[in-house]
Design an enzyme around this catalytic site. Sequence first.
Site, PDB file in Angstrom:
ATOM      1  N   CYS A   2       0.831  -1.195   0.000  1.00 50.11           N
ATOM      2  CA  CYS A   2       0.000   0.000   0.000  1.00 50.11           C
ATOM      3  C   CYS A   2       0.874   1.257   0.000  1.00 50.11           C
ATOM      4  O   CYS A   2       1.869   1.317   0.712  1.00 50.11           O
ATOM      5  CB  CYS A   2      -0.956   0.104   1.183  1.00 50.11           C
ATOM      6  SG  CYS A   2      -2.094  -1.270   1.297  1.00 50.11           S
ATOM      7  N   ARG A  27       4.110  -0.318  -4.611  1.00 51.48           N
ATOM      8  CA  ARG A  27       3.791  -0.823  -3.277  1.00 51.48           C
ATOM      9  C   ARG A  27       2.485  -1.609  -3.227  1.00 51.48           C
ATOM     10  O   ARG A  27       2.147  -2.209  -2.208  1.00 51.48           O
ATOM     11  CB  ARG A  27       3.697   0.344  -2.289  1.00 51.48           C
ATOM     12  CG  ARG A  27       4.965   1.153  -2.182  1.00 51.48           C
ATOM     13  CD  ARG A  27       4.803   2.267  -1.189  1.00 51.48           C
ATOM     14  NE  ARG A  27       4.583   1.744   0.144  1.00 51.48           N
ATOM     15  CZ  ARG A  27       5.535   1.383   0.986  1.00 51.48           C
ATOM     16  NH1 ARG A  27       6.784   1.510   0.636  1.00 51.48           N
ATOM     17  NH2 ARG A  27       5.243   0.903   2.169  1.00 51.48           N
ATOM     18  N   TRP A  74      -2.640  -2.770  -1.689  1.00 49.53           N
ATOM     19  CA  TRP A  74      -2.349  -4.203  -1.815  1.00 49.53           C
ATOM     20  C   TRP A  74      -3.223  -4.857  -0.756  1.00 49.53           C
ATOM     21  O   TRP A  74      -2.984  -4.709   0.438  1.00 49.53           O
ATOM     22  CB  TRP A  74      -0.871  -4.453  -1.553  1.00 49.53           C
ATOM     23  CG  TRP A  74      -0.443  -5.864  -1.810  1.00 49.53           C
ATOM     24  CD1 TRP A  74      -0.024  -6.384  -3.001  1.00 49.53           C
ATOM     25  CD2 TRP A  74      -0.369  -6.933  -0.857  1.00 49.53           C
ATOM     26  NE1 TRP A  74       0.299  -7.711  -2.844  1.00 49.53           N
ATOM     27  CE2 TRP A  74       0.097  -8.079  -1.550  1.00 49.53           C
ATOM     28  CE3 TRP A  74      -0.651  -7.052   0.498  1.00 49.53           C
ATOM     29  CZ2 TRP A  74       0.284  -9.309  -0.929  1.00 49.53           C
ATOM     30  CZ3 TRP A  74      -0.472  -8.285   1.118  1.00 49.53           C
ATOM     31  CH2 TRP A  74      -0.002  -9.397   0.402  1.00 49.53           C
ATOM     32  N   ASN A 100      -1.835   1.890   5.708  1.00 47.94           N
ATOM     33  CA  ASN A 100      -0.973   0.829   5.183  1.00 47.94           C
ATOM     34  C   ASN A 100      -0.616  -0.069   6.369  1.00 47.94           C
ATOM     35  O   ASN A 100      -0.035   0.423   7.336  1.00 47.94           O
ATOM     36  CB  ASN A 100       0.275   1.499   4.575  1.00 47.94           C
ATOM     37  CG  ASN A 100       1.421   0.551   4.282  1.00 47.94           C
ATOM     38  OD1 ASN A 100       2.553   0.966   4.167  1.00 47.94           O
ATOM     39  ND2 ASN A 100       1.139  -0.712   4.149  1.00 47.94           N
ATOM     40  N   GLY A 101      -1.018  -1.348   6.306  1.00 45.49           N
ATOM     41  CA  GLY A 101      -0.706  -2.243   7.419  1.00 45.49           C
ATOM     42  C   GLY A 101      -1.895  -3.116   7.763  1.00 45.49           C
ATOM     43  O   GLY A 101      -2.831  -3.247   6.974  1.00 45.49           O
ATOM     44  N   GLU A 487      17.701 -17.578  -7.910  1.00 44.87           N
ATOM     45  CA  GLU A 487      17.295 -16.217  -8.239  1.00 44.87           C
ATOM     46  C   GLU A 487      16.737 -16.156  -9.672  1.00 44.87           C
ATOM     47  O   GLU A 487      15.732 -15.490  -9.933  1.00 44.87           O
ATOM     48  CB  GLU A 487      18.493 -15.273  -8.059  1.00 44.87           C
ATOM     49  CG  GLU A 487      18.294 -13.831  -8.438  1.00 44.87           C
ATOM     50  CD  GLU A 487      17.152 -13.113  -7.722  1.00 44.87           C
ATOM     51  OE1 GLU A 487      16.589 -13.655  -6.767  1.00 44.87           O
ATOM     52  OE2 GLU A 487      16.798 -12.010  -8.176  1.00 44.87           O
ATOM     53  N   LYS A 491      12.956 -14.948 -10.618  1.00 48.83           N
ATOM     54  CA  LYS A 491      12.670 -13.847 -11.566  1.00 48.83           C
ATOM     55  C   LYS A 491      11.661 -14.314 -12.601  1.00 48.83           C
ATOM     56  O   LYS A 491      10.724 -13.591 -12.941  1.00 48.83           O
ATOM     57  CB  LYS A 491      13.933 -13.387 -12.306  1.00 48.83           C
ATOM     58  CG  LYS A 491      14.941 -12.573 -11.585  1.00 48.83           C
ATOM     59  CD  LYS A 491      14.489 -11.215 -11.148  1.00 48.83           C
ATOM     60  CE  LYS A 491      13.787 -11.280  -9.825  1.00 48.83           C
ATOM     61  NZ  LYS A 491      14.493 -10.938  -8.648  1.00 48.83           N
ATOM     62  N   GLU A 494       8.038 -14.893 -11.061  1.00 46.54           N
ATOM     63  CA  GLU A 494       7.291 -13.746 -10.537  1.00 46.54           C
ATOM     64  C   GLU A 494       6.817 -12.789 -11.619  1.00 46.54           C
ATOM     65  O   GLU A 494       5.798 -12.133 -11.450  1.00 46.54           O
ATOM     66  CB  GLU A 494       8.069 -13.011  -9.447  1.00 46.54           C
ATOM     67  CG  GLU A 494       9.272 -12.253  -9.916  1.00 46.54           C
ATOM     68  CD  GLU A 494      10.019 -11.574  -8.782  1.00 46.54           C
ATOM     69  OE1 GLU A 494       9.391 -11.144  -7.811  1.00 46.54           O
ATOM     70  OE2 GLU A 494      11.255 -11.475  -8.884  1.00 46.54           O
ATOM     71  N   HIS A 510      17.921 -36.309  -7.689  1.00 51.20           N
ATOM     72  CA  HIS A 510      17.142 -36.734  -6.524  1.00 51.20           C
ATOM     73  C   HIS A 510      15.672 -36.356  -6.647  1.00 51.20           C
ATOM     74  O   HIS A 510      14.978 -36.242  -5.641  1.00 51.20           O
ATOM     75  CB  HIS A 510      17.759 -36.147  -5.250  1.00 51.20           C
ATOM     76  CG  HIS A 510      19.169 -36.593  -5.039  1.00 51.20           C
ATOM     77  ND1 HIS A 510      19.497 -37.814  -4.501  1.00 51.20           N
ATOM     78  CD2 HIS A 510      20.338 -35.999  -5.361  1.00 51.20           C
ATOM     79  CE1 HIS A 510      20.815 -37.946  -4.477  1.00 51.20           C
ATOM     80  NE2 HIS A 510      21.351 -36.851  -4.998  1.00 51.20           N
ATOM     81  N   LYS A 609       6.104  -4.332  -3.906  1.00 47.60           N
ATOM     82  CA  LYS A 609       7.555  -4.175  -3.781  1.00 47.60           C
ATOM     83  C   LYS A 609       8.031  -4.280  -2.337  1.00 47.60           C
ATOM     84  O   LYS A 609       9.053  -4.860  -2.050  1.00 47.60           O
ATOM     85  CB  LYS A 609       7.928  -2.802  -4.352  1.00 47.60           C
ATOM     86  CG  LYS A 609       9.411  -2.512  -4.343  1.00 47.60           C
ATOM     87  CD  LYS A 609      10.075  -3.120  -5.543  1.00 47.60           C
ATOM     88  CE  LYS A 609      11.574  -2.993  -5.501  1.00 47.60           C
ATOM     89  NZ  LYS A 609      12.199  -4.127  -6.193  1.00 47.60           N
TER      90      LYS A 609
END
Length: 614
Positions: A2, A27, A74, A100-101, A487, A491, A494, A510, A609
């Site tokens: 947010c 955000r 968000w 926000n929260g 990584e 990438k 996402e 395995h 983010k």
Amino acid sequence: MCGIVGYIGHRDAFPIIINGLKRLEYRGYDSAGLALYNDKLILKKSKGKVKDLEQLFDNQAQKKGLIGLGHTRWATHGEPNDINAHPHVSNSGNLVIVHNGIIENYDSIKQTLLQRGYRFKSDTDTEVLINLIEDVMNNEQIGLGKAVQIALNQVVGAYAIVVFDRKNPEQIVMARLGSPLAIGIGKDEYFIASDATPFIEFTKNALYLEDEQMAIIQKGKDPQIRNIKDDKLVVPYIQELQLSLDQIEKGGYEHFMLKEIYEQPGVIRDTMRGRVLADQNLIKLSGIDNHLSKFLNAKRIIMIGAGTSWHAGLVGEYLFEELARVPVEVEYSSEFRYRNPIINENDIVIPVSQSGETADTLAAIKLAKQKNAFIYAICNVVGSSIPRESHSGTYTHAGPEIGVASTKAFTTQVMVMAMMALKLAKEKGTVSISEYNMYLSELENIPNKIEKTLESDLYIQQIAHHYKDAANALYLGRGFNFPVALEGALKLKEISYIHAEGYPAAEMKHGPIALIDENMPVVVIATKKGQYEKIISNIQEIKSRKGKIIAIVTEGDQQVKALADHVIEIPETLEAFTPFLATVPLQLLSYYIAVYRGCNVDQPRNLAKSVTVE
Ligand code: F6R
């Protein structure tokens, strides 16, 4: 999670808030809303992006108002729709809030308020909070500032809130616990935002609220900062921002992510500037210099982080163990914080974070501090919560990272770790002087070698086109490049929504090998240094199961070329530094695959983010 923007002053608030929200969309971007006051309250909200909200303001009269609040969301409580979007208004219609929260005890407060006759239109915790503030105001017959302070003492959770009362439109009240809030201080005007980017063109003077602080700002008066707990006044600390406007614009690139990938040579130079002094055979890191004995006596380093920052921590594990011979553990902050970790005297905890606001990492730091650990942060955002909560640290100086997928943050975090590990190695004598000098001079070559790596861009676009419709992908690497494989897979998944997994190459046998068939692209980091022969055997195993091999190889390699379907060359470097180079083609590959699939690269679905909720 947010983004919040507020304004009070002598200009029209509308363009400031809309443009500010666009900068904060990283955000959260499920829904957005804006409230302006100009004799009457204009409140509009919309599911979707800020540009959808902007279109709702279809005549100039609606855009008038010298005070306003905006929000890009968000979703935490309630699905992303117009009703749950912020701002929210109290039952009287007077108080307006953005938040926000998460308010964890919102349900019990809601039940009490329902009994007292309050009604709720949304499913949000925020609407409960604004009505609690209104209830306190009415019961105690007090002003907004005092009511916010009393109400917040009844709340459990995390928040950055900004509130105004339309009956007193000269004043805004805000508070923070766990989620960031910055106040830009202009001449007879104030800007409020989750970070400083929305007001950078208006003022360089900023004040960051600390946790458990609130601020009352009023036109023509100095800001009043108070402790939420005891209402005591705090002396405000106003700082000058170093941020510039061009750092937060796309600069001709189609997406922030591509810009940020291309910024890597430059920002890595910034990370090293004034710190790597190869001509003097010196690495200067004041954070370590000031606490040298702690580092020299450290029995163990514990790196904590999330997502990409956790991956950087894994590279750090290899670097610190290889060079400085100190044992390293790498933990997800979210696990560390809840499992009563054993922390001994002489352990150093290193939180790694781009934003400096990740809730789990912050909570993990607080826990480690309670256990008397020494906390040394590696962080990008100057003045953010994580470095403030830490005893010392090193900033990465990557500049604002706006694309939701982290790129330059990763390589600069790894650069800080490489500098730290090498500096300690010299101090401890765990590398010889000639080895130290060799590492040091190669560090300085890394930016140029990344520039060279970026020259494969067009070829990577072709590979991306070839695999854009893949349903799955496997990423394999060994040693220093095992975290790079993780990584690379992160990438891809996402931003393109292709299912991807990263593995240490030897682990393939395995389990994951069962997935390999002619439709499975396997990205293998197969650089010359390290366990090259073993990786070749892994490539053979993939090939005999008809998997498609995309290999990252050292310039001039012939052996892998003869086996792989595609090879992307990177310049030769020391094994410990291959992650700097091997990561870059994987970033580009994901980027172009996502672009070909028509995905929103900078704002992938469901993500945000800065993860300020747990
Ligand atoms: C992935 C990504 C996230 C972040 C994670 C930690 O591209 O951006 O996985 O790395 O949310 O965030 P910071 O580094 O801000 O603590």
